[in-house]
Motif scaffolding. Structure first.
Motif, PDB file in Angstrom:
ATOM      1  N   THR A  16      -7.713  42.545  79.826  1.00 23.27           N
ATOM      2  CA  THR A  16      -7.726  42.073  78.298  1.00 23.27           C
ATOM      3  C   THR A  16      -6.339  41.653  77.744  1.00 23.27           C
ATOM      4  O   THR A  16      -5.445  42.360  77.892  1.00 23.27           O
ATOM      5  CB  THR A  16      -8.173  43.348  77.377  1.00 23.27           C
ATOM      6  N   PRO A  17      -6.285  40.503  77.102  1.00 26.99           N
ATOM      7  CA  PRO A  17      -5.181  40.046  76.696  1.00 26.99           C
ATOM      8  C   PRO A  17      -4.741  40.681  75.301  1.00 26.99           C
ATOM      9  O   PRO A  17      -5.886  41.057  74.561  1.00 26.99           O
ATOM     10  CB  PRO A  17      -5.465  38.368  76.251  1.00 26.99           C
ATOM     11  N   PRO A  18      -3.378  41.018  74.990  1.00 28.67           N
ATOM     12  CA  PRO A  18      -3.188  41.489  73.796  1.00 28.67           C
ATOM     13  C   PRO A  18      -3.523  40.800  72.580  1.00 28.67           C
ATOM     14  O   PRO A  18      -3.438  39.606  72.697  1.00 28.67           O
ATOM     15  CB  PRO A  18      -1.675  41.755  74.022  1.00 28.67           C
ATOM     16  N   VAL A  38       5.243  38.721  69.619  1.00 29.70           N
ATOM     17  CA  VAL A  38       4.579  37.920  70.541  1.00 29.70           C
ATOM     18  C   VAL A  38       5.365  38.318  71.746  1.00 29.70           C
ATOM     19  O   VAL A  38       4.707  38.321  72.848  1.00 29.70           O
ATOM     20  CB  VAL A  38       4.514  36.387  70.117  1.00 29.70           C
ATOM     21  N   ARG A  39       6.674  37.844  71.678  1.00 31.87           N
ATOM     22  CA  ARG A  39       7.434  38.154  72.738  1.00 31.87           C
ATOM     23  C   ARG A  39       7.373  39.552  73.596  1.00 31.87           C
ATOM     24  O   ARG A  39       7.214  39.634  74.601  1.00 31.87           O
ATOM     25  CB  ARG A  39       8.683  37.743  72.778  1.00 31.87           C
ATOM     26  N   ALA A  47       0.794  40.065  80.470  1.00 34.10           N
ATOM     27  CA  ALA A  47      -0.261  39.234  80.146  1.00 34.10           C
ATOM     28  C   ALA A  47       0.364  37.663  79.974  1.00 34.10           C
ATOM     29  O   ALA A  47       1.700  37.603  79.697  1.00 34.10           O
ATOM     30  CB  ALA A  47      -0.983  39.599  78.756  1.00 34.10           C
ATOM     31  N   GLY A  48      -0.230  36.571  80.390  1.00 33.35           N
ATOM     32  CA  GLY A  48       0.077  35.343  80.326  1.00 33.35           C
ATOM     33  C   GLY A  48      -0.234  34.822  78.821  1.00 33.35           C
ATOM     34  O   GLY A  48       0.225  33.687  78.628  1.00 33.35           O
ATOM     35  N   ARG A  81       1.596  31.760  76.526  1.00 35.76           N
ATOM     36  CA  ARG A  81       0.942  30.944  75.595  1.00 35.76           C
ATOM     37  C   ARG A  81       0.041  31.901  74.435  1.00 35.76           C
ATOM     38  O   ARG A  81       0.002  33.089  74.699  1.00 35.76           O
ATOM     39  CB  ARG A  81      -0.326  30.285  76.276  1.00 35.76           C
ATOM     40  N   ILE A  82      -0.327  31.282  73.395  1.00 35.16           N
ATOM     41  CA  ILE A  82      -1.158  31.995  72.454  1.00 35.16           C
ATOM     42  C   ILE A  82      -2.376  31.302  72.391  1.00 35.16           C
ATOM     43  O   ILE A  82      -2.693  30.235  72.742  1.00 35.16           O
ATOM     44  CB  ILE A  82      -0.560  31.999  70.917  1.00 35.16           C
TER      45      ILE A  82
END
Length: 128
Positions: A16-18, A38-39, A47-48, A81-82
């Motif tokens: 699961t991405p944050p 974000v960082r 996560a990527g 990335r976002i």
């Protein structure tokens, strides 16, 4: 309404991405803190990608574009990335107008088109 950072990082499993929820108009003073978030999410979870929920941002403007561009830059510098969640059609149009492309949750990633299906040939049948 302004954004208030929650204490600590949310629990995120490996699949699961944050998620970073952006609510209300975000002021210029809040942008560096959001970039730090974000960082931290990228480094803390491994996560990527960080999903940015933009549904609560309100009507889009150049401040929103600036915020998203800075978040993407912070993410890329941290090796990620976002991805946007629930952007409005107006936000899509504004991002297209200024030439920024973001990955949107639920849309297929841009990649090579699928190759054609090859038919199976029976032994003894001439190839076409």
């Amino acid at each position: 309404m302004s954004y208030r950072r929650p204490a600590g990082l949310p629990y995120v499993d490996a699949k699961t991405p944050p998620v970073l929820v952006l609510a209300g108009p975000v002021t210029r003073d809040e942008v560096p803190g959001l970039c730090d978030d974000v960082r931290a999410l990228l480094r803390g979870t491994g996560a990527g990608v960080v999903v940015c929920d933009v549904a609560g941002l309100g009507p889009p403007g150049l401040g929103t574009v600036d915020l998203l561009a800075r978040l993407e830059l912070a993410a890329r510098r941290a090796g990620g990335r976002i991805r946007l969640r629930d952007p409005t059609p107006a936000l899509h149009a504004l991002l297209d107008l200024v030439g920024l492309r973001f990955q949107v949750e639920g849309q297929a990633e841009e990649r090579e088109p699928a190759l054609g299906v090859e038919e199976e040939v029976e032994p003894g049948q001439p190839a076409v």
